[in-house]
Motif scaffolding. Structure first.
Motif, PDB file in Angstrom:
ATOM      1  N   LEU A  35       0.846  -1.196   0.000  1.00 34.39           N
ATOM      2  CA  LEU A  35       0.000   0.000   0.000  1.00 34.39           C
ATOM      3  C   LEU A  35       0.877   1.239   0.000  1.00 34.39           C
ATOM      4  CD1 LEU A  35      -2.817  -0.822   2.608  1.00 34.39           C
ATOM      5  CD2 LEU A  35      -2.956  -0.905   0.112  1.00 34.39           C
ATOM      6  N   LEU A  36       0.627   2.127  -0.970  1.00 34.57           N
ATOM      7  CA  LEU A  36       1.365   3.375  -1.079  1.00 34.57           C
ATOM      8  C   LEU A  36       0.453   4.549  -0.729  1.00 34.57           C
ATOM      9  CD1 LEU A  36       3.206   2.867  -4.507  1.00 34.57           C
ATOM     10  CD2 LEU A  36       4.122   2.469  -2.204  1.00 34.57           C
ATOM     11  N   ALA A  37       0.951   5.457   0.103  1.00 39.20           N
ATOM     12  CA  ALA A  37       0.208   6.688   0.399  1.00 39.20           C
ATOM     13  C   ALA A  37       0.231   7.588  -0.834  1.00 39.20           C
ATOM     14  CB  ALA A  37       0.836   7.397   1.593  1.00 39.20           C
ATOM     15  N   HIS A  41      -6.286 -12.750   2.541  1.00 39.84           N
ATOM     16  CA  HIS A  41      -5.607 -12.534   1.277  1.00 39.84           C
ATOM     17  C   HIS A  41      -4.647 -11.351   1.429  1.00 39.84           C
ATOM     18  CE1 HIS A  41      -8.766 -14.778  -1.390  1.00 39.84           C
ATOM     19  NE2 HIS A  41      -8.291 -15.518  -0.402  1.00 39.84           N
ATOM     20  N   ALA A  42      -3.754 -11.207   0.459  1.00 40.19           N
ATOM     21  CA  ALA A  42      -2.675 -10.218   0.581  1.00 40.19           C
ATOM     22  C   ALA A  42      -3.206  -8.814   0.807  1.00 40.19           C
ATOM     23  CB  ALA A  42      -1.795 -10.267  -0.658  1.00 40.19           C
ATOM     24  N   GLU A  43      -4.260  -8.442   0.061  1.00 46.14           N
ATOM     25  CA  GLU A  43      -4.800  -7.097   0.193  1.00 46.14           C
ATOM     26  C   GLU A  43      -5.377  -6.867   1.589  1.00 46.14           C
ATOM     27  OE1 GLU A  43      -5.954  -8.535  -4.032  1.00 46.14           O
ATOM     28  OE2 GLU A  43      -5.425  -9.407  -2.078  1.00 46.14           O
ATOM     29  N   ALA A  44      -6.122  -7.860   2.085  1.00 52.32           N
ATOM     30  CA  ALA A  44      -6.695  -7.741   3.425  1.00 52.32           C
ATOM     31  C   ALA A  44      -5.596  -7.698   4.480  1.00 52.32           C
ATOM     32  CB  ALA A  44      -7.641  -8.910   3.694  1.00 52.32           C
ATOM     33  N   ALA A  45      -4.537  -8.481   4.274  1.00 55.39           N
ATOM     34  CA  ALA A  45      -3.424  -8.470   5.222  1.00 55.39           C
ATOM     35  C   ALA A  45      -2.735  -7.111   5.240  1.00 55.39           C
ATOM     36  CB  ALA A  45      -2.421  -9.564   4.854  1.00 55.39           C
ATOM     37  N   ALA A  46      -2.567  -6.492   4.071  1.00 54.68           N
ATOM     38  CA  ALA A  46      -1.934  -5.172   4.002  1.00 54.68           C
ATOM     39  C   ALA A  46      -2.813  -4.110   4.650  1.00 54.68           C
ATOM     40  CB  ALA A  46      -1.639  -4.806   2.547  1.00 54.68           C
ATOM     41  N   LEU A  47      -4.121  -4.181   4.411  1.00 57.51           N
ATOM     42  CA  LEU A  47      -5.033  -3.215   5.039  1.00 57.51           C
ATOM     43  C   LEU A  47      -5.022  -3.374   6.558  1.00 57.51           C
ATOM     44  CD1 LEU A  47      -8.053  -3.456   2.558  1.00 57.51           C
ATOM     45  CD2 LEU A  47      -6.548  -1.473   2.879  1.00 57.51           C
ATOM     46  N   ALA A  48      -4.994  -4.619   7.031  1.00 53.87           N
ATOM     47  CA  ALA A  48      -4.943  -4.850   8.478  1.00 53.87           C
ATOM     48  C   ALA A  48      -3.644  -4.315   9.063  1.00 53.87           C
ATOM     49  CB  ALA A  48      -5.086  -6.340   8.775  1.00 53.87           C
ATOM     50  N   ALA A  49      -2.536  -4.483   8.332  1.00 55.55           N
ATOM     51  CA  ALA A  49      -1.245  -3.974   8.803  1.00 55.55           C
ATOM     52  C   ALA A  49      -1.249  -2.452   8.858  1.00 55.55           C
ATOM     53  CB  ALA A  49      -0.125  -4.471   7.893  1.00 55.55           C
ATOM     54  N   ALA A  50      -1.902  -1.823   7.882  1.00 57.04           N
ATOM     55  CA  ALA A  50      -1.988  -0.359   7.879  1.00 57.04           C
ATOM     56  C   ALA A  50      -2.747   0.130   9.106  1.00 57.04           C
ATOM     57  CB  ALA A  50      -2.662   0.113   6.596  1.00 57.04           C
ATOM     58  N   ARG A  51      -3.884  -0.496   9.365  1.00 51.93           N
ATOM     59  CA  ARG A  51      -4.692  -0.059  10.503  1.00 51.93           C
ATOM     60  C   ARG A  51      -3.960  -0.325  11.824  1.00 51.93           C
ATOM     61  NH1 ARG A  51      -8.825  -2.766   7.215  1.00 51.93           N
ATOM     62  NH2 ARG A  51     -10.000  -1.161   6.096  1.00 51.93           N
ATOM     63  N   ALA A  52      -3.255  -1.449  11.892  1.00 52.73           N
ATOM     64  CA  ALA A  52      -2.527  -1.781  13.115  1.00 52.73           C
ATOM     65  C   ALA A  52      -1.421  -0.775  13.411  1.00 52.73           C
ATOM     66  CB  ALA A  52      -1.933  -3.186  13.011  1.00 52.73           C
ATOM     67  N   THR A 103     -12.748 -16.273   3.038  1.00 52.27           N
ATOM     68  CA  THR A 103     -12.643 -14.853   3.372  1.00 52.27           C
ATOM     69  C   THR A 103     -13.483 -14.060   2.380  1.00 52.27           C
ATOM     70  OG1 THR A 103     -10.675 -14.601   1.985  1.00 52.27           O
ATOM     71  CG2 THR A 103     -10.311 -15.144   4.302  1.00 52.27           C
ATOM     72  N   GLY A 104     -13.759 -12.801   2.698  1.00 50.60           N
ATOM     73  CA  GLY A 104     -14.579 -11.974   1.833  1.00 50.60           C
ATOM     74  C   GLY A 104     -13.817 -11.474   0.616  1.00 50.60           C
ATOM     75  N   PRO A 105     -14.541 -10.869  -0.347  1.00 46.21           N
ATOM     76  CA  PRO A 105     -13.897 -10.361  -1.556  1.00 46.21           C
ATOM     77  C   PRO A 105     -12.890  -9.250  -1.244  1.00 46.21           C
ATOM     78  CG  PRO A 105     -16.286 -10.446  -1.799  1.00 46.21           C
ATOM     79  CD  PRO A 105     -15.986 -10.667  -0.350  1.00 46.21           C
ATOM     80  N   CYS A 106     -11.709  -9.343  -1.840  1.00 45.17           N
ATOM     81  CA  CYS A 106     -10.710  -8.295  -1.648  1.00 45.17           C
ATOM     82  C   CYS A 106     -11.164  -6.977  -2.257  1.00 45.17           C
ATOM     83  CB  CYS A 106      -9.382  -8.724  -2.264  1.00 45.17           C
ATOM     84  SG  CYS A 106      -8.621 -10.115  -1.414  1.00 45.17           S
ATOM     85  N   THR A 107     -11.932  -7.069  -3.349  1.00 43.94           N
ATOM     86  CA  THR A 107     -12.431  -5.837  -3.964  1.00 43.94           C
ATOM     87  C   THR A 107     -13.261  -5.043  -2.964  1.00 43.94           C
ATOM     88  OG1 THR A 107     -14.247  -7.182  -4.845  1.00 43.94           O
ATOM     89  CG2 THR A 107     -12.421  -6.696  -6.335  1.00 43.94           C
ATOM     90  N   ASP A 108     -14.148  -5.717  -2.242  1.00 39.94           N
ATOM     91  CA  ASP A 108     -14.997  -5.015  -1.280  1.00 39.94           C
ATOM     92  C   ASP A 108     -14.161  -4.392  -0.170  1.00 39.94           C
ATOM     93  OD1 ASP A 108     -16.987  -5.980  -2.855  1.00 39.94           O
ATOM     94  OD2 ASP A 108     -17.983  -7.176  -1.302  1.00 39.94           O
ATOM     95  N   ALA A 109     -13.126  -5.107   0.279  1.00 45.06           N
ATOM     96  CA  ALA A 109     -12.267  -4.586   1.348  1.00 45.06           C
ATOM     97  C   ALA A 109     -11.522  -3.344   0.874  1.00 45.06           C
ATOM     98  CB  ALA A 109     -11.285  -5.661   1.797  1.00 45.06           C
ATOM     99  N   LEU A 110     -11.036  -3.360  -0.359  1.00 45.90           N
ATOM    100  CA  LEU A 110     -10.305  -2.203  -0.893  1.00 45.90           C
ATOM    101  C   LEU A 110     -11.234  -1.003  -1.060  1.00 45.90           C
ATOM    102  CD1 LEU A 110      -8.201  -4.123  -3.558  1.00 45.90           C
ATOM    103  CD2 LEU A 110      -7.296  -3.002  -1.510  1.00 45.90           C
ATOM    104  N   ILE A 111     -12.442  -1.253  -1.566  1.00 46.49           N
ATOM    105  CA  ILE A 111     -13.410  -0.162  -1.760  1.00 46.49           C
ATOM    106  C   ILE A 111     -13.810   0.435  -0.409  1.00 46.49           C
ATOM    107  CG2 ILE A 111     -15.761   0.368  -2.522  1.00 46.49           C
ATOM    108  CD1 ILE A 111     -15.313  -1.871  -4.692  1.00 46.49           C
ATOM    109  N   ALA A 112     -14.099  -0.444   0.553  1.00 45.66           N
ATOM    110  CA  ALA A 112     -14.517   0.023   1.878  1.00 45.66           C
ATOM    111  C   ALA A 112     -13.416   0.828   2.563  1.00 45.66           C
ATOM    112  CB  ALA A 112     -14.920  -1.166   2.741  1.00 45.66           C
ATOM    113  N   ALA A 113     -12.158   0.493   2.269  1.00 42.02           N
ATOM    114  CA  ALA A 113     -11.031   1.195   2.889  1.00 42.02           C
ATOM    115  C   ALA A 113     -10.726   2.524   2.220  1.00 42.02           C
ATOM    116  CB  ALA A 113      -9.789   0.305   2.855  1.00 42.02           C
TER     117      ALA A 113
END
Length: 357
Positions: free
Chosen positions: A35-37, A55-66, A89-99
């Motif tokens: 994830l790039l700012a 999945h990788a995207e969800a793991a990266a989003l969780a790491a960002a929030r942590a 696990t849920g769709p990575c697309t939904d996780a990216l959009i929600a974030a």
């Protein structure tokens, strides 16, 4: 813009490194995400650690929030098109959009009919999407998984261990050990990366192998592939194949297509065919061998069984030739990794492919 492009290329290189940290075996792909700012800084990384894990995207989003980083407006650089389906696990697309991720850059389109469509879904939600970045590199990391999804059958590696004159045993049948301890340990490390090992019933009866993946100290590797015996003769009750190791699967057939179909149904992505000469020949004749690992020892016997049984080749013009991809010195031995140049691969509809979970 040029600077931003360069930062995304660097991030994709890093995502490919992260992807390789995931397991080489199992039904799911090896995927990395960075994830790039908005200013190009890396705010988080993630990779997929195996079926049932984020999945990788969800793991990266969780790491960002942590870490306290806000992914809103960020760019997700990922090695595979984000999935658009719900498995464990849920769709990575939904996780990216929600974030609130604003841009997604990915390397390889997802060939899984159940999971594909993520790029369209992201674009429909207003996310800027770019695919095909470092595609060739991404395909190399994912080649086993992509092959299984695109063909509906496992990627097949045939392993042989021979003398310089192509023998796998002496005239009296003795074969332990043609290759060195270093070569055998190298082969055990490779076993730990595949989903299944296959031998014929003849090898099971004559050699009584355990077919396990072992660590350098002789212990069992944490990952034990399925142990597959192909043929009509039963495995004796006292055989070592019934001991500690992967699940024992007996396939009462000589039909290679049936073997591959049954293993695909078990979500086997990578099959390692280890013996004997007749089973290796059957796979080679079927045109389903994708790779050959040949360990060659500096030993001469002059007699004894050959590494591969009759292929029905009568002329040197019809020889099955290989593209040599790698040559490695392993102790006193050589490992030659090659791909058959003349191959007809049976392709099944993608719907027959193992599911991603």
């Amino acid at each position: 813009m040029a600077d931003g492009h360069q930062r995304e290329m660097v991030a994709m290189d890093r995502a490919l490194e992260l992807a390789v940290l995931g397991p080489a075996h199992g039904p799911n792909p090896r995927v990395g995400c960075v994830l790039l700012a908005a200013d190009g800084r890396t705010i988080a990384e993630g990779h997929h650690a195996g079926a049932g894990t984020p999945h990788a995207e969800a793991a990266a989003l969780a790491a960002a929030r942590a870490s306290g980083a806000d992914p809103t407006g960020s760019t997700a650089v990922v090695t595979l098109e984000p999935c658009a389906h719900t498995g464990r696990t849920g769709p990575c697309t939904d996780a990216l959009i929600a974030a609130g991720v604003a841009r997604v850059v990915y390397a390889v389109d997802d060939p899984n009919h159940a999971a594909a469509g993520g790029a369209r879904r992201l674009a429909a939600a207003g996310v800027d999407v770019v695919g095909g970045v470092r595609r060739d590199e991404g395909e190399r990391v994912l080649r086993i998984w992509l092959h299984a999804l695109r063909t509906g059958r496992p990627f097949v590696t045939v392993k042989i261990a021979t003398t310089l004159d192509g023998r796998v045993a002496a005239a009296d049948g003795s074969s332990r050990w043609i290759t060195s301890p270093e070569a055998r340990q190298h082969a055990h490390r490779f076993r730990a990366t595949v989903d299944a090992l296959a031998i014929g019933t003849g090898t099971a009866l004559v050699d009584d192998p355990a077919l396990t993946a072992r660590t350098a100290d002789g212990g069992l590797d944490p990952h034990q592939p399925l142990r597959v015996v192909v043929g009509h003769r039963p495995v004796p009750p006292a055989a070592r194949l019934h001991g500690p190791g992967g699940e024992l699967v007996t396939l009462r057939t000589h039909d290679v297509a049936e073997v591959l179909g049954q293993l695909a149904a078990r979500e086997v992505r990578h099959l390692l065919v280890e013996g004997g000469p007749r089973l290796a020949a059957a796979f080679l004749r079927s045109g389903t061998v994708d790779e050959i690992h040949a360990y060659v020892a500096p030993v001469l016997l002059g007699a004894g069984p050959a590494a591969v049984a009759d292929l029905g080749i009568e002329s040197i013009a019809d020889a099955l030739r290989l593209h040599t991809r790698q040559v490695e010195v392993v102790g006193p031995d050589l490992l030659i990794v090659g791909e058959p140049l003349r191959r007809t691969t049976t392709t099944h509809p993608p719907a027959n492919a193992p599911k991603e979970t």
